[in-house]
Write an enzyme that holds these catalytic residues in place. Structure first.
Site, short mmCIF file in Angstrom:
data_model
loop_
_atom_site.label_atom_id
_atom_site.label_comp_id
_atom_site.label_asym_id
_atom_site.label_seq_id
_atom_site.Cartn_x
_atom_site.Cartn_y
_atom_site.Cartn_z
N GLN A 200 -3.58 -6.95 36.73
CA GLN A 200 -2.60 -7.85 35.98
C GLN A 200 -2.80 -9.29 36.43
O GLN A 200 -2.60 -9.60 37.37
CB GLN A 200 -1.15 -7.44 36.36
CG GLN A 200 -1.02 -5.95 36.28
CD GLN A 200 -0.84 -5.38 34.90
OE1 GLN A 200 0.16 -5.58 34.16
NE2 GLN A 200 -2.06 -4.76 34.28
N ALA A 241 8.93 -4.70 32.04
CA ALA A 241 7.83 -4.42 32.14
C ALA A 241 6.93 -5.69 31.75
O ALA A 241 7.41 -6.77 31.36
CB ALA A 241 7.34 -3.08 31.49
N HIS A 242 5.66 -5.62 31.87
CA HIS A 242 4.63 -6.73 31.65
C HIS A 242 4.74 -6.95 30.13
O HIS A 242 4.87 -6.40 29.21
CB HIS A 242 3.15 -6.23 31.95
CG HIS A 242 2.69 -5.01 31.59
ND1 HIS A 242 1.35 -4.43 31.93
CD2 HIS A 242 2.98 -4.28 30.40
CE1 HIS A 242 1.12 -3.18 31.29
NE2 HIS A 242 2.15 -3.26 30.36
N ASN A 243 4.49 -8.19 29.98
CA ASN A 243 4.47 -9.25 28.72
C ASN A 243 5.65 -8.97 27.80
O ASN A 243 5.45 -9.07 26.70
CB ASN A 243 3.14 -8.61 28.05
CG ASN A 243 1.78 -8.90 28.79
OD1 ASN A 243 1.36 -7.97 29.47
ND2 ASN A 243 1.69 -10.30 28.93
#
Length: 356
Positions: A200, A241-243
């Site tokens: 990431q 969560a990511h993004n």
């Protein structure tokens, strides 16, 4: 530590209200209607609380003009348009402020870090290279800031918070205990029966006036950043969560979870335990009721729900059986049956009219 004490007139000035009764009455604290005593002030947030207000021992009440006329047994009031907002404003004046400033001797701070003069850095805090800490920010014990993390002015970072991935936080950000900002997102590529970790590489950007509860996780982006805009409030145990992008002034209650690369608009409200799948868009001004599962884009403002409401277990089981039976009936057969029923109804109506 003893709470501050204010006259009723002083409190009215703080909330832009006006006093009815003795404005020199001294108020030493806030309390609920049920437990307020003569030296305390409470608020009446609507007519459904009138009975409690009538019985309350509070020395003064925050009310609207309409409610005040119905409370003939009380004599001291602050009259405002929005009692709940006034109550919220007053809590800051009765709150016990954290006044310590300085750096505890057990803190470990990299030489390249830039620390404002009037901050507090607690025991066993670790601050990495090139970090920036703004004025009047409090960082409590056992917090860890990895390299290049930036925190703005007037912020509070409670104990055991971990901030990494060069995250950038704005001013007046409050992060409560045991939360992780910038942890690795859940990214894996499946190949030949195995999961291959995706490093990431993004970060986290958090705006001004954001509140993040205890035991939350906000993951760093995979490539671009995870974004939390100004005024967002997150309850305890929230997973971002990511993004993910969360729009300004959106609120999420406890145990909400948002999967990766989802965009949530401004002024949204997510009740407790809402789940949101990844890679979808939710527009501004959307309310999701408790324990709902959002599985597709929401493009129109409004309130949305999923799942079934609580009922007695026996009734719930019957409902589930009926739903299963309904699912087993082909849609075309159901449509034909409905058409037949409609034709029968129309025929009966015609016969009834002819007999008249």
């Amino acid at each position: 530590m003893k709470s501050n004490c204010y006259s009723l007139n002083e409190l009215a000035q703080i909330v832009n209200g006006h006093t009815i009764g003795d404005g020199n009455v001294q108020v030493s604290g806030l309390a609920s209607l049920e437990y307020a005593q003569a030296q305390q002030i409470s608020f009446v947030n609507g007519e459904k609380y009138l009975d409690k207000a009538i019985q309350s021992k509070a020395g003064a009440l925050i009310v609207t003009a309409t409610l005040k006329d119905q409370l003939v047994h009380h004599q001291q009031f602050i009259v405002v348009d929005n009692p709940y907002l006034a109550f919220a404003q007053l809590t800051h004046h009765f709150e016990r402020k954290f006044k310590l400033r300085g750096i505890e001797h057990t803190a470990q701070i990299a030489d390249s870090a830039i620390i404002a003069d009037n901050v507090y850095i607690g025991h066993f805090v670790v601050i990495g290279e090139h970090c920036v800490i703004g004025e009047n920010t409090v960082i409590q014990s056992h917090v860890r800031l990895d390299d290049a993390v930036e925190i703005g002015q007037d912020s509070l970072i409670e104990s055991h918070v971990f901030i990494t991935a060069a995250a950038k936080l704005g001013d007046r950000v409050r992060i409560h205990a045991n939360t992780v900002i910038g942890g690795e997102g859940f990214g894996f590529a499946p190949y030949q029966g195995q999961w291959h970790r995706i490093a990431q590489l993004g970060s986290v950007r958090i705006g001004n006036n954001v509140r993040i509860g205890s035991n939350c996780s906000i993951d760093r982006g995979a490539l671009e950043d995870t974004i939390i805009e100004d005024g967002v409030i997150l309850d305890n145990l929230v997973q971002i969560a990511h993004n993910v992008k969360v729009g300004a002034n959106t609120a999420m209650a406890a145990k909400c979870g948002v999967a990766g690369s989802t965009t949530i608009g401004k002024n949204c409200i997510f009740a407790g335990a809402v789940g949101v799948v990844g890679h979808i868009n939710i527009c501004d001004n959307v309310t999701i009721t408790g324990m709902s599962m959002v599985t597709k884009n929401i493009l129109q403002p409004g309130s949305y729900s999923s799942g079934t409401a609580m009922s007695e277990t026996a009734q719930w089981k019957k409902t589930v059986v009926r739903l299963r039976q309904l699912a087993d009936v082909p849609l075309t057969k159901m449509v034909k049956q409905l058409d037949h029923m409609q034709a029968r109804i129309e025929s009966l109506e015609t016969n009834f009219k002819l007999r008249k």
